[in-house]
Design a protein around this motif. Structure first.
Motif, PDB file in Angstrom:
ATOM      1  N   ASP A   3       0.843  -1.190   0.000  1.00  0.00           N
ATOM      2  CA  ASP A   3       0.000   0.000   0.000  1.00  0.00           C
ATOM      3  C   ASP A   3       0.883   1.247   0.000  1.00  0.00           C
ATOM      4  O   ASP A   3       1.656   1.460   0.933  1.00  0.00           O
ATOM      5  N   PRO A   4       0.812   2.093  -1.038  1.00  0.00           N
ATOM      6  CA  PRO A   4       1.702   3.252  -1.117  1.00  0.00           C
ATOM      7  C   PRO A   4       1.432   4.298  -0.041  1.00  0.00           C
ATOM      8  O   PRO A   4       2.223   5.199   0.151  1.00  0.00           O
ATOM      9  N   THR A   5       0.313   4.180   0.684  1.00  0.00           N
ATOM     10  CA  THR A   5       0.020   5.140   1.743  1.00  0.00           C
ATOM     11  C   THR A   5       0.525   4.663   3.099  1.00  0.00           C
ATOM     12  O   THR A   5       0.413   5.369   4.080  1.00  0.00           O
ATOM     13  N   SER A   6       1.094   3.445   3.161  1.00  0.00           N
ATOM     14  CA  SER A   6       1.605   2.945   4.433  1.00  0.00           C
ATOM     15  C   SER A   6       2.881   3.695   4.801  1.00  0.00           C
ATOM     16  O   SER A   6       3.564   4.253   3.955  1.00  0.00           O
ATOM     17  N   ASP A   7       3.187   3.688   6.098  1.00  0.00           N
ATOM     18  CA  ASP A   7       4.411   4.332   6.557  1.00  0.00           C
ATOM     19  C   ASP A   7       5.611   3.574   6.027  1.00  0.00           C
ATOM     20  O   ASP A   7       5.651   2.346   6.048  1.00  0.00           O
ATOM     21  N   LEU A   8       6.602   4.295   5.536  1.00  0.00           N
ATOM     22  CA  LEU A   8       7.822   3.649   5.082  1.00  0.00           C
ATOM     23  C   LEU A   8       8.500   2.983   6.261  1.00  0.00           C
ATOM     24  O   LEU A   8       8.556   3.523   7.352  1.00  0.00           O
ATOM     25  N   ASP A  13       9.461  -4.817   2.249  1.00  0.00           N
ATOM     26  CA  ASP A  13      10.661  -5.475   1.735  1.00  0.00           C
ATOM     27  C   ASP A  13      11.121  -4.743   0.480  1.00  0.00           C
ATOM     28  O   ASP A  13      10.308  -4.175  -0.253  1.00  0.00           O
ATOM     29  N   GLU A  14      12.412  -4.810   0.187  1.00  0.00           N
ATOM     30  CA  GLU A  14      12.932  -4.161  -1.018  1.00  0.00           C
ATOM     31  C   GLU A  14      12.243  -4.721  -2.261  1.00  0.00           C
ATOM     32  O   GLU A  14      11.972  -4.000  -3.213  1.00  0.00           O
ATOM     33  N   GLU A  15      11.916  -5.984  -2.239  1.00  0.00           N
ATOM     34  CA  GLU A  15      11.239  -6.634  -3.371  1.00  0.00           C
ATOM     35  C   GLU A  15       9.888  -5.981  -3.667  1.00  0.00           C
ATOM     36  O   GLU A  15       9.476  -5.883  -4.814  1.00  0.00           O
ATOM     37  N   ASP A  16       9.181  -5.541  -2.620  1.00  0.00           N
ATOM     38  CA  ASP A  16       7.849  -4.950  -2.771  1.00  0.00           C
ATOM     39  C   ASP A  16       7.849  -3.426  -2.777  1.00  0.00           C
ATOM     40  O   ASP A  16       6.809  -2.805  -2.966  1.00  0.00           O
ATOM     41  N   ALA A  17       8.995  -2.815  -2.546  1.00  0.00           N
ATOM     42  CA  ALA A  17       9.069  -1.364  -2.436  1.00  0.00           C
ATOM     43  C   ALA A  17       8.869  -0.697  -3.797  1.00  0.00           C
ATOM     44  O   ALA A  17       9.235  -1.250  -4.825  1.00  0.00           O
ATOM     45  N   PRO A  18       8.299   0.506  -3.778  1.00  0.00           N
ATOM     46  CA  PRO A  18       8.161   1.243  -5.047  1.00  0.00           C
ATOM     47  C   PRO A  18       9.522   1.677  -5.563  1.00  0.00           C
ATOM     48  O   PRO A  18      10.486   1.801  -4.803  1.00  0.00           O
ATOM     49  N   GLU A  19       9.601   1.919  -6.866  1.00  0.00           N
ATOM     50  CA  GLU A  19      10.842   2.393  -7.494  1.00  0.00           C
ATOM     51  C   GLU A  19      10.700   3.861  -7.838  1.00  0.00           C
ATOM     52  O   GLU A  19       9.621   4.330  -8.213  1.00  0.00           O
ATOM     53  N   CYS A  20      11.802   4.585  -7.748  1.00  0.00           N
ATOM     54  CA  CYS A  20      11.823   5.980  -8.153  1.00  0.00           C
ATOM     55  C   CYS A  20      11.526   6.058  -9.656  1.00  0.00           C
ATOM     56  O   CYS A  20      12.131   5.334 -10.448  1.00  0.00           O
ATOM     57  N   THR A  22      12.292   8.306 -11.677  1.00  0.00           N
ATOM     58  CA  THR A  22      13.374   8.920 -12.429  1.00  0.00           C
ATOM     59  C   THR A  22      14.602   8.021 -12.528  1.00  0.00           C
ATOM     60  O   THR A  22      15.100   7.758 -13.616  1.00  0.00           O
ATOM     61  N   CYS A  23      15.084   7.529 -11.387  1.00  0.00           N
ATOM     62  CA  CYS A  23      16.356   6.793 -11.405  1.00  0.00           C
ATOM     63  C   CYS A  23      16.205   5.292 -11.174  1.00  0.00           C
ATOM     64  O   CYS A  23      17.164   4.556 -11.362  1.00  0.00           O
ATOM     65  N   GLY A  24      15.022   4.832 -10.769  1.00  0.00           N
ATOM     66  CA  GLY A  24      14.784   3.406 -10.592  1.00  0.00           C
ATOM     67  C   GLY A  24      15.209   2.836  -9.254  1.00  0.00           C
ATOM     68  O   GLY A  24      15.054   1.643  -9.015  1.00  0.00           O
ATOM     69  N   THR A  25      15.719   3.660  -8.348  1.00  0.00           N
ATOM     70  CA  THR A  25      16.128   3.200  -7.023  1.00  0.00           C
ATOM     71  C   THR A  25      14.919   2.687  -6.252  1.00  0.00           C
ATOM     72  O   THR A  25      13.859   3.311  -6.265  1.00  0.00           O
ATOM     73  N   LYS A  26      15.075   1.542  -5.595  1.00  0.00           N
ATOM     74  CA  LYS A  26      14.015   1.040  -4.723  1.00  0.00           C
ATOM     75  C   LYS A  26      13.912   1.965  -3.518  1.00  0.00           C
ATOM     76  O   LYS A  26      14.920   2.354  -2.922  1.00  0.00           O
ATOM     77  N   ILE A  27      12.694   2.333  -3.133  1.00  0.00           N
ATOM     78  CA  ILE A  27      12.489   3.290  -2.050  1.00  0.00           C
ATOM     79  C   ILE A  27      12.093   2.533  -0.784  1.00  0.00           C
ATOM     80  O   ILE A  27      10.947   2.116  -0.621  1.00  0.00           O
ATOM     81  N   VAL A  28      13.085   2.339   0.092  1.00  0.00           N
ATOM     82  CA  VAL A  28      12.871   1.655   1.372  1.00  0.00           C
ATOM     83  C   VAL A  28      13.442   2.544   2.466  1.00  0.00           C
ATOM     84  O   VAL A  28      14.638   2.841   2.460  1.00  0.00           O
ATOM     85  N   PHE A  49       9.183   9.113  -6.074  1.00  0.00           N
ATOM     86  CA  PHE A  49      10.508   9.686  -6.298  1.00  0.00           C
ATOM     87  C   PHE A  49      11.333   9.531  -5.027  1.00  0.00           C
ATOM     88  O   PHE A  49      10.816   9.706  -3.921  1.00  0.00           O
ATOM     89  N   CYS A  50      12.614   9.227  -5.174  1.00  0.00           N
ATOM     90  CA  CYS A  50      13.467   9.011  -4.009  1.00  0.00           C
ATOM     91  C   CYS A  50      13.967  10.310  -3.398  1.00  0.00           C
ATOM     92  O   CYS A  50      14.424  10.320  -2.252  1.00  0.00           O
ATOM     93  N   SER A  51      13.864  11.423  -4.136  1.00  0.00           N
ATOM     94  CA  SER A  51      14.369  12.699  -3.628  1.00  0.00           C
ATOM     95  C   SER A  51      13.721  13.857  -4.377  1.00  0.00           C
ATOM     96  O   SER A  51      13.101  13.674  -5.429  1.00  0.00           O
TER      97      SER A  51
END
Length: 61
Positions: A3-8, A13-20, A22-28, A49-51
């Motif tokens: 759920d993208p509204t859950s607290d980070l 898990d990195e496997e389920d984390a959204p990706e930026c 722009t750069c594709g970094t996993k956002i954990v 976005f990661c930043s």
């Protein structure tokens, strides 16, 4: 995907984390994580976005 509204950091898990979009970094557990949401044709859309820098560099917004 988690759920993208859950607290980070809450069972994301990195496997389920959204990706930026722009750069594709996993956002954990990134405090700089930004999400842009909009409604188009009756559907909700969002991009992660990661930043602030990656958000500013995005070509599609």
């Amino acid at each position: 995907m988690v759920d993208p509204t859950s607290d980070l950091g809450e069972d994301v898990d990195e496997e389920d984390a959204p990706e930026c979009a722009t750069c594709g970094t996993k956002i954990v557990q990134l405090p700089s994580h930004r999400v842009v949401s909009w409604v188009e044709d009756g559907r909700a859309h969002h991009r992660h976005f990661c930043s602030e820098e990656c958000l500013a560099d995005d070509d599609e917004l």
